[in-house]
Every structure is written in structure tokens, then in C-alpha cells.
Scaffold this active site. Structure first.
Site, PDB file in Angstrom:
ATOM      1  N   ASP A 164     -27.231  -1.052  -0.667  1.00 37.42           N
ATOM      2  CA  ASP A 164     -27.862  -1.277  -1.965  1.00 37.42           C
ATOM      3  C   ASP A 164     -28.904  -2.384  -1.748  1.00 37.42           C
ATOM      4  O   ASP A 164     -28.919  -3.060  -0.712  1.00 37.42           O
ATOM      5  CB  ASP A 164     -26.830  -1.655  -3.045  1.00 37.42           C
ATOM      6  CG  ASP A 164     -27.371  -1.344  -4.454  1.00 37.42           C
ATOM      7  OD1 ASP A 164     -28.605  -1.263  -4.634  1.00 37.42           O
ATOM      8  OD2 ASP A 164     -26.549  -1.187  -5.390  1.00 37.42           O
TER       9      ASP A 164
HETATM   10  C1  BGC Z   1     -29.078  -0.470  -7.778  1.00 38.65           C
HETATM   11  C2  BGC Z   1     -29.186   0.860  -7.057  1.00 38.65           C
HETATM   12  C3  BGC Z   1     -30.626   1.269  -6.937  1.00 38.65           C
HETATM   13  C4  BGC Z   1     -31.391   0.169  -6.229  1.00 38.65           C
HETATM   14  C5  BGC Z   1     -32.861   0.469  -6.011  1.00 38.65           C
HETATM   15  C6  BGC Z   1     -29.998  -1.515  -7.189  1.00 38.65           C
HETATM   16  O1  BGC Z   1     -30.072  -2.625  -8.011  1.00 38.65           O
HETATM   17  O2  BGC Z   1     -27.751  -0.923  -7.752  1.00 38.65           O
HETATM   18  O3  BGC Z   1     -28.451   1.830  -7.743  1.00 38.65           O
HETATM   19  O4  BGC Z   1     -30.739   2.477  -6.256  1.00 38.65           O
HETATM   20  O5  BGC Z   1     -31.295  -1.022  -6.991  1.00 38.65           O
HETATM   21  O6  BGC Z   1     -33.533   0.487  -7.210  1.00 38.65           O
END
Ligand code: BGC
Length: 743
Positions: free
Chosen positions: A275
Site C-alpha cells: 500500500d
Molecule cells: C489506499 C489504497 C490505494 C492507494 C493508492 C492508499 O491510501 O489504502 O487502497 O490503492 O492509497 O491510491
């Protein structure tokens, strides 16, 4: 191109034969022959070895971390492209700048806004999940992307969870049955799914560091099944490691989760992506199974898997062979989706009328009718000259909003627009905003953060707006209040403080009801709210969602009876938050650590086992018609471990209009030697039954689905003895029971 689409749709049709929600084994057999579920191929291995042999250490490491917000480095001289990613669960996110979170400002990145995952789950229709994946997959290719950061399949543990709308359900069976076809549909388009957030990421509060403690049985039975099915059945090509810790170790460097379970036990061969900014170490992260580090703005060479990794390799702290292993995985998935050659990579299309219609179909099947006394719905327009449309949610758009991924779209039909599109022009619409969204500006999108202290003034109604709404209701034949929340209120990065309807909506609804008894309440929200009072007072209550580009049209069609509602709640709506398991056990949100004290009794498993009446149960949803179940039976009396139990039931449409019903099958073992939930969903099927007609529904339950996870033997074990298979239209409306014996 045309041929390609036709080919795809034939494949989709074949695929659906295999997508009986319950025929796991049958399906697995069929999949090999008739569907496009493709495992990662080894046919590229020789090419990959050759490429890796030509790469410098720096080039290899360039592929292991972000070189922009949503891509990793390629190696131009060797023809290796960047791996291009895009969020997410509502459709393909607008293009983000390469080195910061602001929008790139493109004019060709408008996409279809699809109903949020909670809505998709509410369709209880596996075909809709395939449609969703396939449609988004097309849009991904039109945007020339390789990896969609979706589906998000964490279990809804608490109704307060900020990402409830983005996740599917509280139930592991429904979760996996919807996730698999979605992933297959997506990956049918030469795009990889990145299934997130692996795993045990069920709250936003302290998500950056909270250490989640879950006992092994609960982990296996509740939190992992959908991920396991994503890997083993759907052959997802990538997985996203979550932010938080699990049993003391960050999930992006969690040896047990990434190496032992994901790779050794499940045989996952794809790539694990972090993540954004979820990586905390260099050598440990790589050794413990992560392949790609993504992150938030800072110079990309400062990432843990960038310069620091080069230094570690040079210092001999990690071997080049270990680094090669990760690079090879990435090359493997790039070849697989034809990003490195290969014939006829899907070109895709975006924001087409066909895709908007996909979004419409899903939206229409997602809407849940919660209450309908005296057939208040569908609206009978005879004699109706005016309709009051009340509430900020009548015009609120949700494609973008809050914190996290949204979609930039040219079409988002609001409820008001939907009614205008569908009502005869002779009917006058009296619109009143009714309530105002009120945010503490600095905390907008963080409003629900349960860590916030102090009194809030967001619930105050504006006297003028209230008066306007009351007048509109008084002067109209019918009133419809569009209430609920929105994507600024329900948002990633913060959980809600409570389940109360914000912005003074309850008071507004009561006052409107007092002046116009023909008032219908429509909730637009992605997560449960406390709606007992409203439910008591209104004759008709409808639940809609962040329901995509065509959400307003679908809603109007339900209200006016063109569409007979068939959505079912994918989670339990509690009367009050303290009835919910994580709260009743005082084990949310924890502090540095959160221990899931309710164990396997998540969602309806808790309510049913503890005999707590929910406001609306899991699986619940009414129709404009009625159904009766007759002739429920199993094909045999006794079964072996490898058998499939075939249960059949005649579903009769006893009303006057055609309708879809979801036959739900719950298994129960009251004399179990181990702790069990009172009942567990083990099968479901949605069927269309014409008015007055009968439809035989068969549901296949592999005996193995009845297994529990034995922590001593570390195996799934089917306890012998008798099981009651309950057939119903919700977890609390069981119509027939069949008893079977497992040898
Ligand atoms: C989220 C993810 C997301 C990523 C990119 C993170 O804050 O938890 O689900 O894909 O950001 O935007």
C-alpha cells in the site's frame, strides 16, 4: 477490435456456466476447459532469464519501487515498460501527477463511475461481479494501464469502518463468491487485479501502525477466504500488502502472511505490491515477500526498496539472486498481461454507453427495499401532480469526494436528475435542499474520526432550509427525502465516530413526515446507520448506495416500479452500535494493538448466535412481489467428504409482478463439539421468477464448505454428523430446512 469484443463476450457466457455461486468443484473442473481463468504462465521463463541476465543492479532495483505515484520503473534499452497502475474500486481513477497527489489535469481520463463494492455485493449476483470486472478492465486498457488497485475485499468488521462502502461484506462466503468473477472479468482484459488490502486491515483508526491480533481459526475462516479464493480460483496476478501490523509485524514485511500463507500454502506466483507508504524496512521487506514498494511523495530514490536496497546489495546484506527473484515475478506479470509483447492485447474502451449501461444494471440490482407498508412503493402516479424532492443527497455527487480513490466522470445522474428523466413532465418537482452538509473545514473528510474530541455542531439544521423543505412537502402530493451520507462523510483514513445520521437529517425527516404522510425515505450511504426511528415512522424506506454513473436513473426506476428491487443487505444493520460484535466486546479500535475478541462471530454470526435482533438482518431486502419456497430437498441423505450436496427448492412468485429473489442457504450444526456460529452462509443463487410462475433452484454445496479450521492439525476438518441446511430470503427469514448427514 469488434471481433475481440465478441470473443470476449462468448467467453463471458461460457464463464457464467461455471459461475454457479456454489458449485466450486464443478466450476473448477469447468474452468480449465471453458473459461479464461489463466494461471501465470511459465512460457516466458526463458525470455525472463535472458532479460534479467542483461540488467544492471540499478535497473533491477528500479523495477522494485515506484518511479512515479502510480508506476514502477522500466528498462527502456531492454524493452521493459513501466508497470502502470490505477485505482480503484469505483472505476479507473483520474490520472494523478507523476510526483504528487494532485490531478494530472488530462482531458482524456474521464471514466465510468461504477457502483461501489458494497453496492455490487448487494446485488448478490455473481454475473454482475463479472460484468463489473470486465467493464472496468476495458476502461483500464483504454487508459493503457496494467494493474487495477482493486478489488478491496477486507471484511466489514465494524459498521463504523470508513471504507465500508469500498469493501463488500461482513461474510466470507459472499465475499469470495463476488470477488472471484470480478477478478476473472478484469483479468480477461489483459490487466491484472491487485487484490487489497492483504490482510486483517479492517479499520482506518491507527491503520498506519495498529497491531491486529486475530486467533488462527478466525483468521482462516473469516478474514482470509476471499483472498485465498482470489489467488487459487481467480488466479489474481497481484496482491496489495496492507498498512497495519499483524501479530507484531507490518503486513508488507510479514513473513507468515506473505511467505507462509500466500506463497507456500496458496501457491501465489504473482507480485505483492505495498500500500502507498506502507513499507518500513529494506532487506526484511524483500526477504519476507514484498515485490514492489509504492508510496507517497518524496524523492523516489529515497524509498526503502531504492537506494537503500542498492546499498544493502552492495554491502552483501542481500544477494542479487534474491533481488532477481522479485524482478522475475514482475516481468512474469508484465508478460502475462501482454505489456511486453504478445498478440492482440485488449485495447479497451472507456466511458461508452455500453459501460454506463453495465453500471446501470449493477446499480438497479443493488438497491434494497427495506420497508414498504401498504404498497407505498412503487409510486402510483394517478392523481399525483407534484412531488417534493428533499435533501442534499438528491443532488450530491459521489464519484469524487473524501480521501482516497474516486473517478472523474462526465456522467453521474443524481437522484433528482433521475426523477426528472423518468417522471412525466406534467408532474411538478418541488426541490428543497433540506439540510446542509456541515464540516469543520480543517477536518473535512476526517469528520468521523473517532479520535476527535469535543462537541460538534454539524447536526444543526438551517431554519430557512428546514422551512423550505416543510413547505415543499406540504405543497406536494408526495415527498421523497434523500438522506444518508456521502463520500466526504464516509471516507478512507478515518472511521466514523458513531452511527447517527449527520447534519440533522433525522429531525428533518420527522418534520417532513409530520406534514406529508405520503413521504418516502431513501437512504444513500455505503455503510449502516442508526435508522430505527425513521424506519418506524415512514411507510417506505429504500437503501441506495454510492451507486455509480447511472445511480439516479436506477433509483428512479425502482421508485416508479420499472425495476423491481432485488438487492439484499451484504451486512447487518444493527439497531445501535453497541449491538455489533467488535463494540459489544469492547475491542474496537484498540490502541497500539487491537484484538478481535469476537473471534469468528463477525456480523450476523454474532447477532444470530447471541440472539440479538438487528434492525435489518444480513441478506435482507424486499421486493414488489412475494415469493414462496416449496419442495426443498437434498439429492441424498448421506454424504462423504468429497461429495457435493445438491439442494433444490421451488421458488414461486406469488405476487403480481416479475421479480428476482436470492435463495440463501445457511448451514447450521447445533450439536457441534466445537464453537460454531448459529448459522453460516454456504450458498446462494439469484433467480428471476415471472409473476405466478415457479422456478426450480438448485444450490450445490461442496461438503468441504462445511469444514472448520482445526488449529491443532492446521487443517480444514468436516465434523461428521447431521447438518441443517436452511433456505431463506435473509439470515432471519428461513423458509425451509433440509437435514443431511455427513459420514
Ligand atoms: C489506499 C489504497 C490505494 C492507494 C493508492 C492508499 O491510501 O489504502 O487502497 O490503492 O492509497 O491510491
Amino acid at each position: 477490435m469488434k471481433n475481440k469484443i465478441i470473443t470476449l463476450s462468448i467467453f463471458s457466457m461460457l464463464l457464467f456456466k461455471g459461475y454457479n455461486a456454489n458449485s466450486q468443484t464443478v466450476k473448477a473442473k469447468k474452468q480449465n476447459k471453458t473459461t479464461r481463468v489463466k494461471s501465470l504462465s511459465s512460457e516466458f521463463d526463458a525470455k525472463i532469464d535472458k532479460l534479467v541476465a542483461q540488467m544492471t543492479l540499478e535497473e533491477k532495483i528500479g523495477m522494485l519501487h515506484g518511479n512515479s505515484m502510480f508506476s514502477t520503473g522500466g528498462v527502456k534499452r531492454l524493452g521493459i515498460p513501466e508497470l502502470k497502475m490505477a485505482d480503484g474500486p469505483l472505476g479507473v481513477r483520474e490520472e494523478i501527477s507523476r510526483d504528487n497527489w494532485s490531478a494530472a489535469g488530462w482531458d482524456n481520463d474521464f471514466a465510468t463511475y461504477y457502483p461501489a463494492s458494497g453496492a455490487l455485493a448487494a446485488t448478490w449476483n455473481t454475473k454482475m461481479a463479472y460484468t463489473f470486472g470486465n467493464s472496468v478492465g476495458q476502461e483500464m486498457r483504454a487508459r493503457d494501464k496494467d494493474m487495477l488497485l482493486s478489488p478491496a475485499i477486507n471484511i466489514v468488521r465494524t459498521p463504523l469502518g470508513g471504507r465500508t462502502y469500498e469493501y463488500s461484506t461482513e461474510d466470507p462466503f459472499l465475499n469470495k463468491k463476488m470477488a472471484v468473477p470480478l477478478i476473472v472479468g478484469l483479468q480477461d482484459n489483459d490487466v491484472m487485479a491487485c487484490v487489497k488490502h492483504f490482510a486483517a486491515n479492517n479499520q482506518e483508526t491507527n491503520r498506519d501502525f495498529v497491531d491486529v491480533q486475530i486467533d488462527e481459526r478466525t483468521l482462516r475462516e473469516i478474514y482470509l477466504p476471499a483472498f485465498e479464493a482470489a489467488v487459487k480460483e481467480a488466479k489474481a496476478y497481484s496482491i496489495m500488502g496492507a498498512y497495519n501490523k499483524f501479530r507484531g509485524e507490518y503486513l508488507c514485511e510479514n513473513d507468515y502472511m506473505l511467505n507462509t500463507i500466500l506463497r507456500d500454502e496458496w501457491g501465489f506466483k504473482g507480485v505483492v505490491v505495498s500500500d502507498w507508504a506502507a513499507v518500513h524496512s529494506t532487506v526484511k521487506t524483500l526477504k519476507n515477500g514484498l515485490d514492489i514498494e509504492m508510496g507517497t511523495p518524496k524523492p523516489f530514490n529515497e524509498f526503502f526498496l531504492a537506494d537503500k536496497l542498492i546499498a544493502a546489495a552492495k554491502a552483501g546484506e542481500i544477494s542479487e539472486a534474491e533481488i532477481d527473484k522479485h524482478v522475475k515475478r514482475i516481468l512474469g506479470v508484465l508478460f502475462q498481461v501482454k505489456a511486453m509483447g504478445g498478440k492482440d492485447r485488449v485495447k479497451g474502451s472507456i466511458a461508452t454507453e455500453a459501460h454506463y449501461q453495465d453500471a446501470y444494471k449493477i446499480a438497479a440490482e443493488a438497491i434494497v427495499l427495506l420497508k414498504n407498508d401498504h404498497n407505498a412503493l412503487p409510486l402510483q402516479l394517478n392523481g399525483v401532480k407534484s412531488i417534493a424532492v428533499i435533501g442534499n443527497n438528491a443532488t450530491k455527487k459521489n464519484a469524487l469526494g473524501g480521501f482516497g480513490a474516486g473517478v472523474k466522470t462526465k456522467r453521474e445522474i443524481t437522484p433528482l436528475e433521475g426523477l426528472k428523466n423518468r417522471l412525466p413532465s406534467s408532474i411538478k418537482i418541488n426541490y428543497a435542499e433540506g439540510y446542509l452538509e456541515r464540516y469543520d473545514k480543517k477536518n473535512k473528510g476526517k469528520l468521523g474520526d473517532i479520535t476527535l474530541n469535543g462537541p460538534v455542531t454539524i447536526d444543526k439544521l438551517d431554519p430557512e432550509k428546514l422551512e423550505e423543505a416543510i413547505n415543499a412537502a406540504k405543497n406536494s402530493d408526495v415527498a421523497i427525502v434523500f438522506a444518508g451520507s456521502n463520500r466526504d462523510y464516509e471516507t478512507e483514513a478515518s472511521d466514523r465516530r458513531d452511527l447517527k445520521l449527520p447534519f440533522g437529517q433525522e429531525e428533518l425527516i420527522k418534520k417532513v413526515l409530520a406534514v406529508n404522510p405520503r413521504t418516502i425515505v431513501v437512504m444513500i450511504a455505503g455503510a449502516p446507520f442508526e435508522i430505527e426511528e425513521i424506519s418506524k415512522e415512514t411507510k417506505a424506506l429504500v437503501w441506495s448506495w454510492f451507486n455509480g454513473s447511472e445511480g439516479g436513473n436506477a433509483l428512479a426506476d425502482v421508485l416508479l416500479g420499472k425495476v423491481n428491487p432485488s438487492g439484499k443487505l451484504p451486512w447487518t444493520m444493527p439497531r445501535e452500535i453497541m449491538d455489533s460484535p467488535a463494540h459489544a466486546t469492547k475491542s474496537f479500535p484498540g490502541d497500539k494493538t487491537v484484538t478481535y475478541a469476537e473471534g469468528i462471530l463477525v456480523g450476523y454470526r454474532w447477532f444470530d448466535t447471541k440472539n440479538i435482533a438487528p434492525m435489518y438482518p444480513f441478506g435482507y431486502g424486499l421486493s414488489y412481489t412475494t415469493f414462496a419456497f416449496e419442495n426443498a430437498k437434498a439429492d441424498k441423505k448421506e454424504y462423504d467428504n468429497d461429495d457435493i450436496i445438491t439442494v433444490s427448492v421451488d421458488v414461486k412468485n406469488t405476487g403480481k409482478v416479475d421479480g428476482k429473489e436470492v435463495v440463501q442457504l445457511y448451514a447450521s450444526k447445533s450439536d457441534s463439539k466445537i464453537q460454531r456460529a448459529a448459522q453460516e452462509l454456504k450458498g446462494f443463487k439469484k433467480v428471476l421468477v415471472k409473476a405466478g410462475e415457479n422456478q426450480k433452484v438448485t444450490i450445490n454445496v461442496p461438503v468441504k464448505e462445511l469444514a472448520y479450521y482445526n488449529v491443532t492439525s492446521k487443517k480444514w476438518v468436516v465434523e461428521p454428523g447431521s447438518y441443517t441446511l436452511k433456505l431463506g430470503t435473509s439470515s432471519r427469514d428461513i423458509k425451509k430446512e433440509v437435514v443431511v448427514l455427513i459420514k
